[in-house]
Write an enzyme that holds these catalytic residues in place. Structure first.
Site, PDB file in Angstrom:
ATOM      1  N   GLY A  15       0.718  -1.163   0.060  1.00 32.51           N
ATOM      2  CA  GLY A  15      -0.151  -0.025  -0.071  1.00 32.51           C
ATOM      3  C   GLY A  15       0.713   1.069   0.011  1.00 32.51           C
ATOM      4  O   GLY A  15       0.279   2.262   0.173  1.00 32.51           O
ATOM      5  N   GLU A  36       2.808  -6.082 -11.604  1.00 38.42           N
ATOM      6  CA  GLU A  36       2.684  -7.164 -10.981  1.00 38.42           C
ATOM      7  C   GLU A  36       0.905  -7.387 -10.973  1.00 38.42           C
ATOM      8  O   GLU A  36       0.323  -6.330 -10.504  1.00 38.42           O
ATOM      9  CB  GLU A  36       3.027  -7.447  -9.752  1.00 38.42           C
ATOM     10  CG  GLU A  36       2.649  -8.665  -8.806  1.00 38.42           C
ATOM     11  CD  GLU A  36       3.544  -8.936  -8.060  1.00 38.42           C
ATOM     12  OE1 GLU A  36       4.246 -10.268  -8.280  1.00 38.42           O
ATOM     13  OE2 GLU A  36       3.792  -8.264  -6.894  1.00 38.42           O
ATOM     14  N   ASP A  87       6.775  -2.095 -11.044  1.00 38.27           N
ATOM     15  CA  ASP A  87       6.475  -1.758  -9.639  1.00 38.27           C
ATOM     16  C   ASP A  87       6.630  -3.050  -8.736  1.00 38.27           C
ATOM     17  O   ASP A  87       5.986  -2.888  -7.488  1.00 38.27           O
ATOM     18  CB  ASP A  87       4.653  -1.568  -9.829  1.00 38.27           C
ATOM     19  CG  ASP A  87       3.838  -2.906  -9.762  1.00 38.27           C
ATOM     20  OD1 ASP A  87       4.627  -4.166 -10.107  1.00 38.27           O
ATOM     21  OD2 ASP A  87       2.755  -2.943  -9.917  1.00 38.27           O
TER      22      ASP A  87
HETATM   23  N1  LIG Z   1       0.559   9.738  -2.310  1.00 37.04           N
HETATM   24  C1  LIG Z   1      -0.716   9.432  -2.417  1.00 37.04           C
HETATM   25  N2  LIG Z   1      -1.643   9.851  -1.826  1.00 37.04           N
HETATM   26  C2  LIG Z   1      -2.952   9.331  -1.439  1.00 37.04           C
HETATM   27  N3  LIG Z   1      -3.378   8.255  -1.955  1.00 37.04           N
HETATM   28  C3  LIG Z   1      -2.333   7.309  -2.276  1.00 37.04           C
HETATM   29  C4  LIG Z   1      -0.885   8.004  -2.836  1.00 37.04           C
HETATM   30  N4  LIG Z   1      -0.221   6.994  -3.435  1.00 37.04           N
HETATM   31  C5  LIG Z   1      -1.076   6.127  -3.535  1.00 37.04           C
HETATM   32  N5  LIG Z   1      -2.309   6.251  -2.962  1.00 37.04           N
HETATM   33  C6  LIG Z   1      -3.551   5.139  -2.995  1.00 37.04           C
HETATM   34  O1  LIG Z   1      -3.357   3.995  -2.200  1.00 37.04           O
HETATM   35  C7  LIG Z   1      -3.495   3.009  -2.583  1.00 37.04           C
HETATM   36  C8  LIG Z   1      -2.565   2.026  -2.543  1.00 37.04           C
HETATM   37  O2  LIG Z   1      -1.374   2.424  -3.885  1.00 37.04           O
HETATM   38  P1  LIG Z   1      -0.890   1.366  -4.615  1.00 37.04           P
HETATM   39  O3  LIG Z   1      -0.069   2.206  -5.666  1.00 37.04           O
HETATM   40  O4  LIG Z   1      -1.662   0.509  -5.124  1.00 37.04           O
HETATM   41  O5  LIG Z   1       0.275   0.673  -3.464  1.00 37.04           O
HETATM   42  P2  LIG Z   1       1.248  -0.399  -3.680  1.00 37.04           P
HETATM   43  O6  LIG Z   1       1.349  -0.720  -5.089  1.00 37.04           O
HETATM   44  O7  LIG Z   1       2.663  -0.008  -3.137  1.00 37.04           O
HETATM   45  O8  LIG Z   1       0.633  -1.663  -2.851  1.00 37.04           O
HETATM   46  C9  LIG Z   1      -4.396   3.218  -3.922  1.00 37.04           C
HETATM   47  O9  LIG Z   1      -5.717   3.319  -3.559  1.00 37.04           O
HETATM   48  C10 LIG Z   1      -3.709   4.518  -4.268  1.00 37.04           C
HETATM   49  O10 LIG Z   1      -4.439   5.224  -4.986  1.00 37.04           O
HETATM   50  N1  LIG Z   2       3.348 -13.328   1.282  1.00 33.05           N
HETATM   51  C1  LIG Z   2       3.324 -12.357   0.237  1.00 33.05           C
HETATM   52  N2  LIG Z   2       2.637 -11.584  -0.137  1.00 33.05           N
HETATM   53  C2  LIG Z   2       2.834 -10.743  -1.013  1.00 33.05           C
HETATM   54  C3  LIG Z   2       3.930 -10.881  -1.957  1.00 33.05           C
HETATM   55  N3  LIG Z   2       4.009  -9.802  -2.650  1.00 33.05           N
HETATM   56  C4  LIG Z   2       2.900  -9.267  -2.603  1.00 33.05           C
HETATM   57  N4  LIG Z   2       2.212  -9.870  -1.299  1.00 33.05           N
HETATM   58  C5  LIG Z   2       0.929  -9.247  -1.224  1.00 33.05           C
HETATM   59  C6  LIG Z   2       0.703  -8.134  -0.377  1.00 33.05           C
HETATM   60  C7  LIG Z   2      -0.525  -7.395  -0.894  1.00 33.05           C
HETATM   61  O1  LIG Z   2      -1.504  -7.849   0.183  1.00 33.05           O
HETATM   62  C8  LIG Z   2      -0.602  -8.014  -2.271  1.00 33.05           C
HETATM   63  C9  LIG Z   2      -0.013  -7.088  -3.196  1.00 33.05           C
HETATM   64  O2  LIG Z   2       1.164  -6.517  -2.846  1.00 33.05           O
HETATM   65  P1  LIG Z   2       1.434  -4.976  -3.029  1.00 33.05           P
HETATM   66  O3  LIG Z   2       2.605  -4.477  -2.323  1.00 33.05           O
HETATM   67  O4  LIG Z   2       1.510  -4.846  -4.637  1.00 33.05           O
HETATM   68  O5  LIG Z   2       0.167  -4.093  -2.780  1.00 33.05           O
HETATM   69  O6  LIG Z   2       0.155  -8.993  -2.339  1.00 33.05           O
HETATM   70  C10 LIG Z   2       4.975 -12.013  -1.425  1.00 33.05           C
HETATM   71  O7  LIG Z   2       5.760 -12.146  -1.997  1.00 33.05           O
HETATM   72  N5  LIG Z   2       4.728 -12.680  -0.492  1.00 33.05           N
END
Ligand SMILES: Nc1ncnc2c1ncn2[C@@H]1O[C@H](COP(=O)(O)OP(=O)(O)O)[C@@H](O)[C@H]1O
Ligand SMILES: Nc1nc2c(ncn2[C@H]2C[C@H](O)[C@@H](COP(=O)(O)O)O2)c(=O)[nH]1
Length: 208
Positions: A15, A36, A87
């Site tokens: 997140g 991903e 990403d």
């Molecule tokens: N700078 C920011 N301010 C507010 N919301 C954000 C920001 N960056 C990401 N988000 C929101 O937070 C959530 C998680 O972002 P995401 O890019 O999917 O995270 P990750 O790929 O690291 O898991 C999404 O709903 C996105 O729109």
């Molecule tokens: N146990 C693991 N969980 C993982 C791994 N890579 C991602 N994740 C989980 C975490 C989130 O719930 C979701 C997507 O990841 P984001 O960081 O893109 O939000 O999948 C892993 O290698 N092992």
């Protein structure tokens, strides 16, 4: 295998904003973005309900998918002389698996990880987004994936620490890999255009 072709990975805990920032950079710099796919993972729902029973299947699934995607990225972009932004960095497999697996299963998993990935080029620029537990929880709630909504705060807090330790260790082990750190509690690359442009400028400097 080392490469000079820019291979940029955006990393950080769940997140943090990896997909968001990778997409923004791809658009701004006209670079292809490798993302991903999470929703199609058949184990993730079960994993969050019962980590003890489902960790090995989940970690292996992530590893196999990332291995396939890394090979394609290397062939389609890096060896073809095209910069790319992803990403994630495949080393996140080790960050998560060290938390979710133990004993012989972890040893086997790590051996397979090294067999599959050691000879493949890895990202040479990492943009590491760090964020507090509260920020991550807010963003996970905003994204609204059902399987993540009851996530144990202790698990997330531990991953924040694991990421910090992994980045420090990677910087020691691979001094030629550039690590740019973005503190998501101070820098808002979504709402604040100037702050996003600062990341772009820093990245361009590192690319030149
Ligand atoms: N700078 C920011 N301010 C507010 N919301 C954000 C920001 N960056 C990401 N988000 C929101 O937070 C959530 C998680 O972002 P995401 O890019 O999917 O995270 P990750 O790929 O690291 O898991 C999404 O709903 C996105 O729109
Ligand atoms: N146990 C693991 N969980 C993982 C791994 N890579 C991602 N994740 C989980 C975490 C989130 O719930 C979701 C997507 O990841 P984001 O960081 O893109 O939000 O999948 C892993 O290698 N092992």
């Amino acid at each position: 295998m080392r490469t000079n072709m820019p291979f940029i990975a955006v990393e950080g805990p769940i997140g943090a904003g990896k997909t968001t920032l990778a997409s923004m950079l791809g658009e701004r710099l006209r670079l292809p973005v490798v993302k991903e796919i999470v929703e199609e993972n058949p184990f993730i729902d079960k994993f969050y309900q019962n980590m003890d029973d489902w960790s090995f299947q989940l970690e292996m699934f992530f590893l196999c998918n990332r291995y396939k995607q890394l090979k394609e990225t290397v062939n389609d972009y890096i060896l073809a002389g095209k910069p790319v932004v992803s990403d994630y960095h495949i080393f996140k497999n080790l960050i998560f698996s060290r938390r979710t697996l133990s004993g012989a299963e972890r040893d086997k998993y790590e051996q397979i990880y090294h067999i599959l990935t050691d000879d493949l080029p890895k990202p040479n620029i990492i943009i590491y987004i760090k964020a507090s537990l509260e920020t991550l929880q807010r963003r996970i709630a905003k994204r609204g994936r059902p399987f993540e909504q009851d996530m144990d705060p202790g698990y997330l807090a531990q991953l924040i620490e694991d990421y910090e330790a992994a980045m420090t260790s990677l910087a020691d082990r691979e001094p030629s890999t550039i690590i740019m750190t973005v503190d998501a509690n101070r820098v808002d690359f979504v709402q604040n255009k100037n702050q996003f442009e600062e990341i772009v400028s820093q990245l361009k400097e590192n690319l030149s």
